[in-house]
Enzyme design. Structure first.
Site, PDB file in Angstrom:
ATOM      1  NE  ARG A   1       9.802  23.873 -42.139  1.00 25.69           N
ATOM      2  CZ  ARG A   1      10.586  22.924 -41.644  1.00 25.69           C
ATOM      3  NH1 ARG A   1      11.051  21.986 -42.419  1.00 25.69           N
ATOM      4  NH2 ARG A   1      10.927  22.916 -40.377  1.00 25.69           N
TER       5      ARG A   1
ATOM      6  CB  CYS B   1      10.087  20.705 -32.655  1.00 24.73           C
ATOM      7  SG  CYS B   1       9.807  20.725 -34.426  1.00 24.73           S
TER       8      CYS B   1
ATOM      9  CG  HIS C   1       9.264  25.563 -31.768  1.00 27.37           C
ATOM     10  ND1 HIS C   1      10.474  25.108 -31.310  1.00 27.37           N
ATOM     11  CD2 HIS C   1       9.030  24.885 -32.919  1.00 27.37           C
ATOM     12  CE1 HIS C   1      10.950  24.208 -32.158  1.00 27.37           C
ATOM     13  NE2 HIS C   1      10.093  24.048 -33.137  1.00 27.37           N
TER      14      HIS C   1
HETATM   15  N1  GLN Z   1      13.893  18.728 -38.315  1.00 25.77           N
HETATM   16  C1  GLN Z   1      12.595  18.624 -37.834  1.00 25.77           C
HETATM   17  C2  GLN Z   1      11.475  18.913 -38.820  1.00 25.77           C
HETATM   18  O1  GLN Z   1      11.555  19.806 -39.651  1.00 25.77           O
HETATM   19  C3  GLN Z   1      12.484  19.446 -36.569  1.00 25.77           C
HETATM   20  C4  GLN Z   1      12.366  20.928 -36.756  1.00 25.77           C
HETATM   21  C5  GLN Z   1      12.207  21.672 -35.471  1.00 25.77           C
HETATM   22  O2  GLN Z   1      12.684  21.264 -34.403  1.00 25.77           O
HETATM   23  N2  GLN Z   1      11.555  22.828 -35.556  1.00 25.77           N
HETATM   24  O3  GLN Z   1      10.514  18.178 -38.762  1.00 25.77           O
END
Ligand code: GLN
Length: 248
Positions: free
Chosen positions: A129, A95, A196
């Site tokens: 998101r 990520c 993740h």
């Molecule tokens: N900041 C990044 C995003 O929101 C990474 C987030 C994360 O590592 N979960 O895309």
């Protein structure tokens, strides 16, 4: 005894959603085969020793942490990280860590975070998101374990350049952009992924893929990895695949 060294990059900053579990998995799978895995944390101000590294792990982080480490990554570590990538050190970057290996990240506030440029990918924050379970098909894993199971939570949309293959094709969830049907990136021995989870406990075949690549590089004439029973992992995977893909 065969020995490998894993550099854990920015463990105190890039540590979302139990990503550290990936290291626990690699370490245990090494120990079960009589291989020693040395884990070396490397953070702000520490040198990155490309010659010592067999595996580099970078976990996820929020935009905030990504901005904090930007200067250190670019001025103190960039050249050595690029050298490691081009000399086939194994990388697993999740990520925010995956985004960090690319050229830049454009945040939702329009701020441009310059990244390492080790992978020909770039990231822009989208409006929505991308959250939830993620399953993708990984063509280079053994047939019975090609489906990789993760969990994603990002607003960044990552676009690949021509030198970078996707890590897999999305079967469930969003992946790189939410619309191009791809997840993650594979370049030389570098894997970037939005998964993740932690990722590797749920996907032991992927953990062994990384270990095989690292061992082959360090001990070209060494024996292959011995198989492990993975009975519990197989059952957990079966349950998850049934739940999300409705497989029988
Ligand atoms: N900041 C990044 C995003 O929101 C990474 C987030 C994360 O590592 N979960 O895309």
């Amino acid at each position: 005894m065969r020995e490998l060294t894993l550099i854990h990059l920015y463990p105190d900053l890039m540590n979302l959603y139990g990503d550290r579990g990936n290291i626990v998995t690699l370490k245990r799978r090494c120990e079960w085969r009589g291989i020693q895995l040395n884990v070396v944390p490397v953070s702000l101000g520490d040198p990155f020793d490309a010659d010592r590294a067999d595996i580099v792990f970078i976990g996820g982080g929020q935009d905030y942490e990504q901005a904090i480490l930007q200067d250190d990554a670019l001025t103190k570590k960039r050249d050595d990280i690029l050298r490691a990538v081009e000399s086939d050190v194994v990388f697993l970057a999740i990520c925010g860590g995956y985004q960090l290996l690319g050229s830049h990240y454009l945040t939702g506030e329009g701020k441009r975070i310059e990244c390492l440029g080790a992978l020909d990918v770039c990231t822009e924050a989208g409006r929505k998101r991308l959250i939830g379970n993620l399953i993708f098909d990984c063509p280079f894993l053994p047939e019975e374990n090609r489906k990789v199971i993760g969990f994603e939570n990002h607003s960044g949309m990552t676009f690949r350049g021509p030198s970078v293959n996707p890590l897999g094709r999305v079967l469930y969830g969003h992946g790189n952009t939410g619309s191009d049907g791809t997840e993650g990136a594979l370049y030389r021995n570098v894997i970037g992924s939005y998964s993740h989870g932690s990722l590797l406990p749920k996907n032991p075949a992927l953990a062994d893929f990384l270990l095989e690549r690292a061992l082959l590089r360090r001990y070209p004439a060494g024996e292959r990895l011995s198989p492990l029973p993975d009975e519990l992992e197989r059952k957990a995977r079966e349950g998850l695949l049934k739940r999300f893909l409705h497989t029988s």
